[in-house]
Design a protein around this motif. Structure first.
Motif, short mmCIF file in Angstrom:
data_model
loop_
_atom_site.label_atom_id
_atom_site.label_comp_id
_atom_site.label_asym_id
_atom_site.label_seq_id
_atom_site.Cartn_x
_atom_site.Cartn_y
_atom_site.Cartn_z
N THR A 273 -55.24 76.86 -52.53
CA THR A 273 -55.64 75.49 -52.87
C THR A 273 -54.63 74.52 -52.30
N PRO A 274 -54.99 73.74 -51.26
CA PRO A 274 -54.03 72.81 -50.68
C PRO A 274 -53.82 71.60 -51.57
N GLY A 275 -52.72 70.91 -51.33
CA GLY A 275 -52.50 69.65 -52.02
C GLY A 275 -51.46 69.72 -53.11
N ARG A 276 -51.04 68.55 -53.58
CA ARG A 276 -50.02 68.44 -54.60
C ARG A 276 -50.50 68.91 -55.96
N SER A 277 -51.80 68.92 -56.16
CA SER A 277 -52.33 69.30 -57.46
C SER A 277 -52.65 70.78 -57.56
N SER A 278 -52.15 71.58 -56.64
CA SER A 278 -52.33 73.02 -56.74
C SER A 278 -51.64 73.53 -58.00
N VAL A 279 -52.34 74.36 -58.74
CA VAL A 279 -51.77 74.91 -59.97
C VAL A 279 -51.33 76.37 -59.77
N SER A 280 -51.19 76.78 -58.52
CA SER A 280 -50.72 78.13 -58.23
C SER A 280 -49.24 78.22 -58.55
N LEU A 281 -48.88 79.00 -59.56
CA LEU A 281 -47.50 79.12 -59.98
C LEU A 281 -46.75 80.13 -59.11
N ASP A 282 -45.46 79.92 -58.95
CA ASP A 282 -44.66 80.78 -58.09
C ASP A 282 -44.61 82.22 -58.59
N GLY A 283 -44.78 82.40 -59.90
CA GLY A 283 -44.76 83.75 -60.45
C GLY A 283 -45.85 84.64 -59.90
N THR B 248 -51.53 66.89 -43.69
CA THR B 248 -52.22 66.67 -44.96
C THR B 248 -53.72 66.77 -44.76
N ASN B 249 -54.47 66.58 -45.85
CA ASN B 249 -55.93 66.56 -45.81
C ASN B 249 -56.41 65.55 -46.83
N TRP B 250 -57.73 65.33 -46.87
CA TRP B 250 -58.26 64.27 -47.73
C TRP B 250 -57.95 64.54 -49.19
N ARG B 251 -57.95 65.80 -49.58
CA ARG B 251 -57.69 66.11 -50.98
C ARG B 251 -56.26 65.80 -51.37
N GLU B 252 -55.31 66.21 -50.54
CA GLU B 252 -53.91 65.93 -50.84
C GLU B 252 -53.65 64.44 -50.82
N SER B 253 -54.33 63.71 -49.93
CA SER B 253 -54.16 62.26 -49.87
C SER B 253 -54.62 61.59 -51.16
N THR B 254 -55.78 62.01 -51.66
CA THR B 254 -56.26 61.43 -52.92
C THR B 254 -55.35 61.79 -54.08
N GLU B 255 -54.79 62.99 -54.04
CA GLU B 255 -53.87 63.39 -55.11
C GLU B 255 -52.57 62.59 -55.03
N TYR B 256 -52.12 62.28 -53.83
CA TYR B 256 -50.93 61.45 -53.66
C TYR B 256 -51.20 60.06 -54.24
N LEU B 257 -52.39 59.52 -53.95
CA LEU B 257 -52.74 58.20 -54.48
C LEU B 257 -52.82 58.21 -55.99
N SER B 258 -53.29 59.32 -56.55
CA SER B 258 -53.37 59.40 -58.01
C SER B 258 -51.98 59.42 -58.63
N MET B 259 -51.00 59.95 -57.92
CA MET B 259 -49.63 60.00 -58.42
C MET B 259 -48.97 58.62 -58.33
N HIS B 260 -49.32 57.86 -57.30
CA HIS B 260 -48.69 56.56 -57.07
C HIS B 260 -49.68 55.41 -57.27
N TRP B 261 -50.58 55.57 -58.23
CA TRP B 261 -51.64 54.57 -58.41
C TRP B 261 -51.10 53.21 -58.83
N ARG B 262 -49.94 53.18 -59.51
CA ARG B 262 -49.37 51.90 -59.92
C ARG B 262 -49.02 51.06 -58.70
N SER B 263 -48.39 51.67 -57.73
CA SER B 263 -48.05 50.94 -56.51
C SER B 263 -49.30 50.51 -55.76
N VAL B 264 -50.32 51.39 -55.75
CA VAL B 264 -51.58 51.06 -55.07
C VAL B 264 -52.23 49.84 -55.72
#
Length: 498
Positions: A292-302, A62-78
């Protein structure tokens, strides 16, 4: 944690000592509180300890960007964990600030008890297995392990050279003459239970179902396909390593294809250093569409379809094309074009069933987004098959295979959305094979055979028409000699054929 607690039970009168004890007690206790919170979080969501391969691999990859995106997804638990830690910190700060405690009755007995507890602490700290679990020691070593793994992933040149040399020495041969094209479409986080092709209530695969009707016997939907891993890195490693990637005798599918005369393309929508270094760079041509690395990449498979068409159009006698999709990799809402969610807030039978089970509103919302991602995914996967079929018009031997690396839990068993190591949903995957009319007729009942993804390389090697001395036909689902062996999953499975 006992040494500081024992210290807190004794009176401290000097202001300097009080400040020192207060600060040390706060740091000491919070180390254990944070350690316990992280362990509980990982066990609850992923059924894994911090040193588990899945967790270490994820952190190394992972990297810092993906980590912050993970936290944004699970902010309730945080927020929940952070609030609990804040309460603990305030309590420790208050208790440790007391200058004089009430006189302890039976001071001698209290002193003896303190001595016994101190000896217990000494025994624990002298034991290496126990000592390594101390937060200060454990997390320091944990960071070092993650950094070591990351360094090994960054440079795989020697390993790739070894795999290619090993494949060449196996002297693979091609059973048939003439041109050949094989397309392997590998997706991410697709649970077959959410595909209408497999009987799901929502129409999530209309195009694949249409192709199934028009293809007839050329298209085989494996009804009982399973992954043996619930996360990407080990699943892909097992797939391309013929189920035993750690063995010195095992081959890599891409290296074996190249050694037998295939030109290999790897077209990926992932920005993943582990997948790229361990697998993709073994190919002749690598097209990493996603930058664009991370969970928030908007690169579509198409966006990979043009690259696939270009590879199919290249004039080369033998081509092996790997298409690695993001599929339904969380976040689900980013895996389909904006505004294309027909299941959004729809009170249908699927949503009603989830509500009757007591599934939370958040997970039901995630299920809607997940199914919308699968509907778009169906469009892209079907187009990869259509493009492959067009290739079959120009040459005889053409094959296409599609499967997912692992499944996804979206309210099937647990009130949870995401990867799942402890439920069948994390392992139930789709698998489809299409072959041109010129291919050899399949044995009867192939569609109902149980299939495991860590054996998929044996099947793909058959589609490539590769033969070598250590080939295990009993692991090729298309072979008359196929012999099923149930994998060992971390939870019981009622049946691998239902």
């Amino acid at each position: 944690m006992l040494p500081v607690l024992i210290w807190l039970a004794w009176p401290v009168r000097g202001p300097a000592w009080l400040r020192i004890r207060r600060l040390l007690a706060l740091v000491w206790v919070m180390l254990f509180a944070l350690d316990g919170s992280l362990r509980a979080y990982l066990m609850e969501l992923y059924q894994s300890s911090p040193e588990g391969a899945m967790v270490i691999g994820a952190m190394a990859n992972t990297n810092w960007r993906e980590s912050t995106e993970y936290l944004s997804m699970h902010w309730r638990s945080v927020v929940l964990i952070g609030s609990g830690l804040a309460v603990v910190a305030l309590l420790v700060w208050h208790v440790a600030g007391r200058t004089v405690w009430s006189p302890v009755r039976g001071g001698r007995r209290f002193a003896v008890l303190s001595l016994i507890l101190a000896l217990v602490c000494l025994l624990a700290y002298s034991s290496k297995p126990w000592r390594r679990l101390h937060p200060a020691v454990f997390w320091t070593q944990w960071v070092q392990s993650a950094q070591k793994l990351k360094a090994s992933l960054a440079d795989q040149h020697e390993e790739r050279a070894r795999l290619l040399d090993h494949a060449i020495h196996a002297k693979p041969v091609l059973a048939g003459a003439g041109p050949s094209t094989v397309v392997l479409v590998l997706s991410e986080s697709i649970n077959r239970d959410n595909l209408s092709l497999y009987g799901y209530g929502r129409q999530t695969t209309p195009r694949l179902q249409q192709l199934q009707r028009s293809s007839g016997a050329q298209m085989t939907v494996l009804r009982n396909a399973w992954s043996v891993d619930a996360s990407t890195l080990p699943a892909v490693r097992n797939l391309f390593g013929f189920g035993s990637p750690g063995s010195a005798q095992s081959h890599h599918l891409v290296a074996l294809a190249r050694a037998s005369g295939y030109k290999v393309w790897w077209i990926s929508n992932h920005d993943d250093v582990g997948i790229e270094q361990q697998h993709a760079r073994l190919a002749d041509i690598v097209q990493m569409v996603n930058r664009t690395p991370g969970r928030s990449s908007v690169s579509l498979d198409g966006e990979m379809l043009d690259e696939l068409k270009s590879a199919l159009d290249v004039s080369f006698e033998r081509k092996f094309i790997v298409v690695h999709m993001l599929g339904a990799h969380p976040h689900y809402s980013l895996r389909y074009p904006r505004g294309r969610n027909p299941f959004d807030d729809e009170a249908d039978a699927v949503d009603a069933a989830l509500k009757n089970k007591g599934t939370s509103l958040w997970v039901r919302r995630q299920r809607q987004e997940y199914d919308a991602a699968l509907l778009y995914h169906d469009e892209v996967v079907a187009e990869t098959l259509r493009l492959t079929q067009l290739q079959a018009l120009a040459q005889g031997r053409v094959a296409w295979m599609y499967l997912s690396d692992h499944g996804q839990e979206v309210g099937h068993v647990r009130n949870h959305a995401g990867h799942s190591k402890s439920t069948e949903a994390g392992y139930r995957i789709p698998a489809i094979i299409w072959r041109a009319r010129s291919a050899v007729q399949l044995p009867g009942g192939v569609a109902d055979r149980p299939f495991r993804s860590d054996w998929a390389a044996w099947t793909v090697a058959d589609l490539l028409d590769i033969r070598w001395s250590s080939q295990a036909l009993e692991r090729n689902v298309l072979s008359e000699s196929y012999q099923w062996q149930a994998p060992r999953l971390p939870m019981p499975v009622n049946s691998f054929t239902e």
